[in-house]
Every structure is written in structure tokens, then in C-alpha cells.
Design a protein around this motif. Structure first.
Motif, PDB file in Angstrom:
ATOM      1  N   TRP A  22       0.823  -1.217   0.000  1.00 34.47           N
ATOM      2  CA  TRP A  22       0.000   0.000   0.000  1.00 34.47           C
ATOM      3  C   TRP A  22       0.850   1.257   0.000  1.00 34.47           C
ATOM      4  O   TRP A  22       0.483   2.256  -0.623  1.00 34.47           O
ATOM      5  N   THR A 185     -13.732 -11.244   0.347  1.00 33.52           N
ATOM      6  CA  THR A 185     -12.862 -10.247  -0.282  1.00 33.52           C
ATOM      7  C   THR A 185     -13.097 -10.175  -1.781  1.00 33.52           C
ATOM      8  O   THR A 185     -13.206  -9.083  -2.360  1.00 33.52           O
ATOM      9  N   THR A 226      -3.319  -3.765  -4.797  1.00 34.97           N
ATOM     10  CA  THR A 226      -4.738  -4.104  -4.792  1.00 34.97           C
ATOM     11  C   THR A 226      -4.961  -5.568  -4.438  1.00 34.97           C
ATOM     12  O   THR A 226      -5.516  -5.888  -3.385  1.00 34.97           O
ATOM     13  N   TYR A 230      -4.748  -6.058  -0.344  1.00 37.76           N
ATOM     14  CA  TYR A 230      -6.046  -6.270   0.310  1.00 37.76           C
ATOM     15  C   TYR A 230      -6.199  -7.696   0.805  1.00 37.76           C
ATOM     16  O   TYR A 230      -6.811  -7.940   1.855  1.00 37.76           O
TER      17      TYR A 230
END
Length: 305
Positions: A22, A185, A226, A230
Motif C-alpha cells: 500500500w 474479499t 490491490t 487487500y
């Protein structure tokens, strides 16, 4: 109730992976925005992430969550992914980087507040104090790093990012109890991709005209920050509370400074280092476990007198 869970090696490894990926996303977003609109960048990274999740679902043969959870998951995907990435990308073109860093640092506090309201999570005073100390450290890191700080009306976009991120983190947590983490998710990503689709009408033309390096930035965004980021974050979120986990987001600015030091030779000043130490101390305080009384089994309620 003491909500601080034990952080084992697997959880910490997942947190480190999420934070590293991130922290690298901001530079990649700025690079991609040279050839793509904010909406196109948001859609592209979510679409690439969705393709990765779809492939993983097929390989692992993981079913989607129960139909009764689809409306909540769809709402979380649109709010926490579509809205977040659209606002973040627009913000990167409009406001100073230091302003964004400071405002994003409100995410742990917002997550703690949403957890208390939504999940009735009672936070120990030690946790709240640690969040405050870590926020102070982040402010020192940002201000001492020389980034521009100007509070403009468009900074409201970053505050939207903070709020929807808190809702996204907290809203997923109860669903992990009745569905697989991977299924939850993946479904939010499918919904988030559809939510960003209306803002990416010209992506085909943009892909044909963009230099390969900008296309590579999109591929990197979709696969590393991404998909991997995540996924790693939700691995940790399944094991600890949302408010406890979000406290580690305070490490993002110090990590960015460290990357700049190692990669670009940007040597941090003394005040930046002091801010980093304060941040680490605050996160450690927020995640400290309450000592168990002698002869008492952890998790066993105290007898009232």
C-alpha cells in the motif's frame, strides 16, 4: 472486555505485506495519472484485482458467500473500493501530498469509532492513548519530511476516503464468521469494479495511447497494492479486531520515508526520526495486552465482589 488480540507471526507477516504494498501505491497512482483519468485508474486496478481474485477462487475452489450477504457485500465493495479509489485518485491531482498524508492518518481513529458504534467494541484506554500517540508521531514525520501541507476544500475527498475505509474494514469483519475470507474479499472486489465502471468509458483509447511504462504502473497497482495488499490485510483482519489492525496504518508515512531513504537517497532529518520512534511507541501501546492477574486463565471473567 479487552478487545486486543494476540498478534502472531502469521498476522504480523500479513500486516507487513499489506503496508509495504500500500505504501508503494501512491507513487504508482501519480505515475499512471499522467496518461489515465482518476476514474480509469480506479477501474483498471480494481478490474485487475478482480481477475486475480476470480482466478484464485477457481484454483482454490472457494464458493462465493451466501446470497443473503450479497447486498451488504455489494454495498461494502462500492463504498470501500469504488468510492475510496475514485476519491483518492482525484485527491492526488488536487491537493498537497502532506495534506493527504495527515488526513489519511485519521483512518485508525475513524475505524475505532465505527467499531465502537457498529460492533459495540469497547476499546481499552491504553488503545485509545496509543492511537493518539501514534497520530502525533505521524504528524511529526509528515511535517518534518518537507511535504507541502495546505488545507483546501478538495481535502474533503480524503476525509471521504477515511470514512469509507473505516466502514469497509469494520463491515467485513462479521462476515468472516460465516463465509470464507477469500470469498468475502473477492465479492467486494467484483462489486467495486462494477461501481467504478461508469467512470472508465475512455480506458480503451487511453490504453492504446499510453506509453508502456504507464500501463505497467496500472498492472502493478492491480496486482501488488490491490490484489496482494487487500488479501494480506484481510488475512490479518480475520484474526484481530478492525480497530487494533488499523492502528498499524500509522506506519505508512514512516515506511514511505524509509523507502525514499533507501531508494532515492532522501536522508530523513532528526525530527522525522523522532516522529517515527513516537509512531512505533504509539502502535505498540495501542496493541499492548492487559496483564492477566496471577492464577487467572486468559479470557476468564473476573469474579465480582
Amino acid at each position: 472486555m479487552d478487545t486486543t488480540a494476540r498478534l502472531d507471526a502469521r498476522t504480523l507477516a500479513a500486516i507487513v505485506i499489506a503496508l509495504l504494498t500500500w505504501s508503494s501505491a501512491y507513487a504508482a497512482i501519480a505515475y499512471a495519472l499522467a496518461s489515465f483519468t482518476p476514474g480509469e485508474v480506479a477501474f483498471a486496478r480494481l478490474a485487475i484485482g478482480s481477475l486475480c481474485f476470480a482466478a484464485l477462487l477457481l484454483i482454490r475452489r472457494v464458493p462465493l458467500p451466501a446470497r443473503r450477504d450479497w447486498p451488504q457485500l455489494a454495498a461494502l465493495g462500492v463504498i470501500g473500493l469504488s468510492v475510496y479509489h475514485l476519491c483518492l485518485n482525484h485527491a492526488e491531482t488536487r491537493i498537497a501530498s502532506g495534506t493527504a498524508s495527515i488526513l489519511i492518518s485519521l483512518t485508525p481513529a475513524a475505524t475505532a469509532a465505527v467499531s465502537a458504534i457498529w460492533l459495540r467494541e469497547r476499546l481499552p484506554a491504553r488503545t485509545l492513548a496509543g492511537l493518539g500517540v501514534a497520530l502525533l508521531g505521524v504528524l511529526l514525520v509528515v511535517l518534518a519530511s518537507g511535504k507541502q501541507v495546505r488545507f483546501q476544500p478538495m481535502a474533503a475527498l480524503v476525509l471521504v476516503c477515511v470514512l469509507v475505509t473505516a466502514v469497509f474494514f469494520v463491515g467485513q469483519k462479521p462476515l468472516f464468521a460465516r463465509s470464507s475470507m477469500l470469498g468475502v474479499t473477492a465479492f467486494t472486489f467484483f462489486a467495486g469494479t462494477l461501481g467504478a465502471l461508469p467512470f472508465a468509458g475512455g480506458i480503451g483509447t487511453a490504453l492504446r495511447l499510453a506509453p508502456w511504462s504507464h500501463v505497467a504502473a496500472l498492472l502493478y497497482l492491480g496486482m501488488a497494492p490491490t490484489f496482494v495488499g487487500y488479501l494480506a490485510w484481510n488475512v490479518a483482519l480475520r484474526r484481530v479486531s478492525a480497530s487494533q489492525l488499523s492502528s498499524f496504518l500509522y506506519f505508512s508515512p514512516p515506511i514511505a520515508v524509509l523507502i525514499g531513504w533507501l531508494w532515492l537517497g532522501e536522508r530523513p532529518g532528526l525530527l522525522t526520526l523522532v516522529g517515527g520512534v513516537i509512531t512505533v511507541a504509539g502502535v505498540a501501546l495501542a496493541n499492548a495486552r492487559r496483564r492477566t492477574a496471577p492464577g487467572m486463565v486468559p479470557g476468564e471473567p473476573c469474579e465480582q465482589h
